[in-house]
Design a protein around this motif. Structure first.
Motif, short mmCIF file in Angstrom:
data_model
loop_
_atom_site.label_atom_id
_atom_site.label_comp_id
_atom_site.label_asym_id
_atom_site.label_seq_id
_atom_site.Cartn_x
_atom_site.Cartn_y
_atom_site.Cartn_z
N LYS A 1 -6.40 73.21 38.08
CA LYS A 1 -5.23 73.82 37.40
C LYS A 1 -5.25 73.50 35.91
O LYS A 1 -4.99 74.36 35.08
CB LYS A 1 -3.91 73.29 38.01
CG LYS A 1 -3.68 73.66 39.45
CD LYS A 1 -3.29 75.11 39.62
CE LYS A 1 -2.95 75.43 41.07
NZ LYS A 1 -3.16 76.85 41.37
N ALA A 2 -5.54 72.25 35.58
CA ALA A 2 -5.55 71.83 34.16
C ALA A 2 -6.62 72.60 33.39
O ALA A 2 -6.39 73.02 32.25
CB ALA A 2 -5.79 70.33 34.06
N THR A 3 -7.76 72.82 34.03
CA THR A 3 -8.85 73.55 33.39
C THR A 3 -8.45 75.01 33.19
O THR A 3 -8.63 75.58 32.12
CB THR A 3 -10.13 73.47 34.26
OG1 THR A 3 -10.37 72.09 34.57
CG2 THR A 3 -11.33 74.05 33.54
N THR B 1 2.74 74.82 30.04
CA THR B 1 2.55 73.38 30.27
C THR B 1 1.54 72.78 29.29
O THR B 1 0.48 73.34 29.08
CB THR B 1 2.10 73.13 31.72
OG1 THR B 1 3.15 73.55 32.60
CG2 THR B 1 1.79 71.66 31.97
N TYR C 1 3.22 77.04 34.42
CA TYR C 1 1.88 76.54 34.08
C TYR C 1 1.46 77.00 32.67
O TYR C 1 0.85 76.27 31.91
CB TYR C 1 0.85 77.04 35.09
CG TYR C 1 0.67 76.16 36.32
CD1 TYR C 1 0.43 74.79 36.19
CD2 TYR C 1 0.71 76.69 37.60
CE1 TYR C 1 0.24 73.99 37.31
CE2 TYR C 1 0.53 75.90 38.73
CZ TYR C 1 0.29 74.54 38.57
OH TYR C 1 0.10 73.75 39.68
N PHE D 1 -4.08 72.49 30.13
CA PHE D 1 -3.16 71.39 29.83
C PHE D 1 -3.82 70.04 30.07
O PHE D 1 -4.92 69.97 30.66
CB PHE D 1 -1.84 71.52 30.61
CG PHE D 1 -1.94 71.54 32.11
CD1 PHE D 1 -2.15 70.37 32.84
CD2 PHE D 1 -1.79 72.73 32.82
CE1 PHE D 1 -2.22 70.37 34.23
CE2 PHE D 1 -1.87 72.75 34.22
CZ PHE D 1 -2.09 71.57 34.92
N LEU E 1 -4.15 66.43 31.77
CA LEU E 1 -3.77 65.69 32.97
C LEU E 1 -3.70 64.21 32.59
O LEU E 1 -4.72 63.63 32.17
CB LEU E 1 -4.85 65.90 34.03
CG LEU E 1 -4.40 66.58 35.30
CD1 LEU E 1 -5.58 66.89 36.19
CD2 LEU E 1 -3.41 65.72 36.02
N VAL F 1 -10.41 67.22 30.85
CA VAL F 1 -9.00 67.62 30.79
C VAL F 1 -8.03 66.44 30.72
O VAL F 1 -6.83 66.67 30.56
CB VAL F 1 -8.59 68.50 32.00
CG1 VAL F 1 -9.30 69.84 31.95
CG2 VAL F 1 -8.87 67.79 33.32
N GLY F 2 -8.52 65.21 30.85
CA GLY F 2 -7.48 64.21 30.99
C GLY F 2 -7.80 62.79 30.57
O GLY F 2 -8.91 62.46 30.14
#
Ligand SMILES: *Cc1c(COP(=O)(O)O)cnc(C)c1O
Length: 394
Positions: A197-199, A170, A167, A203, A205, A233-234
């Motif tokens: 997880k991305a936060t 990533t 992670y 990374f 998303l 995040v994405g």
């Protein structure tokens, strides 16, 4: 001169072309005079919806469309995308910086790692999955960390099984629901966990929603961007290809986090010059079509699904009807490999399918069928499997 031995290492490290042997077998079967039923490719069999074709015919004649388009897409196209997102998903987008036109979503998916990934960086890729996530990562010099998506976990990656050390390296996590090849959808609690997880690890998303409009039983999938925190995040990739039978036209788009789209836009402005404006105009027509038009198309796929799935079960395969996408992911009898099944289907029954292993090693034990032929041919395929006892004889 033959330059094959001078191919770059990024070309040489591409996975072997798994479909070559099947293509060869297919040619042999055709040469033997076999009547082939092609359930191999995910390409709609019906023509592009008529109003879109008419709109394109008119647009092609307009001289203002004959010059270089802007790489990010015409404002009117981006506004049509934002309007569609608002209507369909209740998601508000700024057409100025939260929408980017793509020459098919494959282009954007393939280019995204070039904008964010350096050697040593990791990209999390679902497996089995669409091969472009890995190819784009490889071309950017990044490292793919595969996330198995298994039937036992509802075809979702186990986010807790990915090591902390991975992670931390990533840059991007790719996700794809409704999923190709499994046809699975993401339950409501999944995206919030991925966003968390991305936060936490910082990374991107990147959600591929190419099949969001091919759904069944009047149960439309949500947009990834409709979950809290998603836009922080994405981004989400979309395509007109599957929704409007427009695979050949090459029109897609990405929406969401403005800084991610700006990075992808940097790559695009240096590599391509955007979508032919006449096609953007036709795409505006497509995005403005009443939902009843798409409901008709969905009804057609649903009839095919509802006829084909019980047939496959009778023939001895293990199938859960998908809630979306036009793929049927069929489990094989114990001990039969994907490749064996694919070759058997083609050699004995003239049916082209795709081996599960073509999408990654966790696809072993499955084959994928596309619902891209009419119901009569699907039933013909089933009756050949039954008559030959391809899957019930052991
Ligand atoms: C078909 C497909 C796409 C891309 O389609 P484009 O024609 O490039 O827009 C993207 N992702 C998945 C999973 C697909 O199956």
């Amino acid at each position: 001169m033959d330059f094959r031995n001078r191919w770059s290492s990024r070309i040489q490290s591409l996975p072997p072309y798994l479909f070559a042997r099947i293509d060869e077998k297919k040619r042999e079967a055709i040469a033997r005079g076999m009547d082939i039923i092609n359930l191999g490719i995910g390409d709609p069999d019906l023509p592009t919806l008529a109003p879109v074709v008419e709109s394109a015919k008119k647009a092609v004649g307009k001289p203002e469309h004959h010059q270089y388009p802007s790489y990010e897409g015409m404002l009117s196209f981006r506004e049509a995308v934002a309007g569609w997102y608002q209507r369909r998903f209740g998601v508000r987008l700024d057409p100025g910086k939260e929408v980017l036109g793509l020459i098919g979503s494959k282009e954007g998916i393939g280019h995204l790692p070039l904008a964010f990934v350096d050697p040593g960086d990791v990209v999390l890729v679902p497996e089995p999955g669409y091969p472009v996530y890995h190819a784009g990562t490889l071309f950017a010099g990044g490292t793919t960390h595969y996330m198995p998506i298994l039937e036992s976990n509802g075809y979702l990656p186990d986010l807790e099984a990915i090591p902390e050390s991975v992670y931390r390296k990533t840059k991007i996590m790719f996700l794809n629901y409704p999923n190709n090849p499994t046809g699975a959808s993401a339950p409501d609690d999944f995206f919030p966990r991925a966003i968390e997880k991305a936060t936490r690890y910082g990374f991107i998303l990147a959600h591929d929603a190419a099949y969001s409009e091919i759904y069944y039983d009047n149960r439309p999938p949500k947009s990834f961007l409709s979950y809290p925190g998603a836009k922080d995040v994405g981004i989400e990739f979309h395509s007109l290809s599957k929704t409007y039978n427009m695979t050949g036209w090459r029109v897609g788009f990405a929406v969401g986090n403005a800084s991610v789209l700006a990075g992808l836009g940097m790559i695009k402005s240096n590599m391509d010059s955007g979508i032919f404006q006449a096609l953007q105009e036709a795409s505006i027509t497509a995005l403005s079509l009443p939902d009843a038009t798409l409901a008709e198309l969905r009804g057609l796929y649903q009839k095919r699904r509802d006829a084909f799935v019980p047939g496959l079960v009778r023939a001895g395969l293990r199938v859960t009807p998908p809630g979306a996408s036009f793929y049927i992911w069929a489990g094989l009898p114990k001990g039969m490999s994907s490749e064996e099944a694919t070759l058997l289907l083609l050699d004995k029954a003239g049916i082209v399918s795709t081996p599960g292993t073509g999408f990654g090693k966790s696809g072993e034990g499955y084959v994928r069928f596309a619902l891209t032929v009419d119901e009569r041919r699907l039933m013909e395929a089933v009756s050949r499997m039954e008559k030959l006892a391809l899957f019930s004889g052991r």
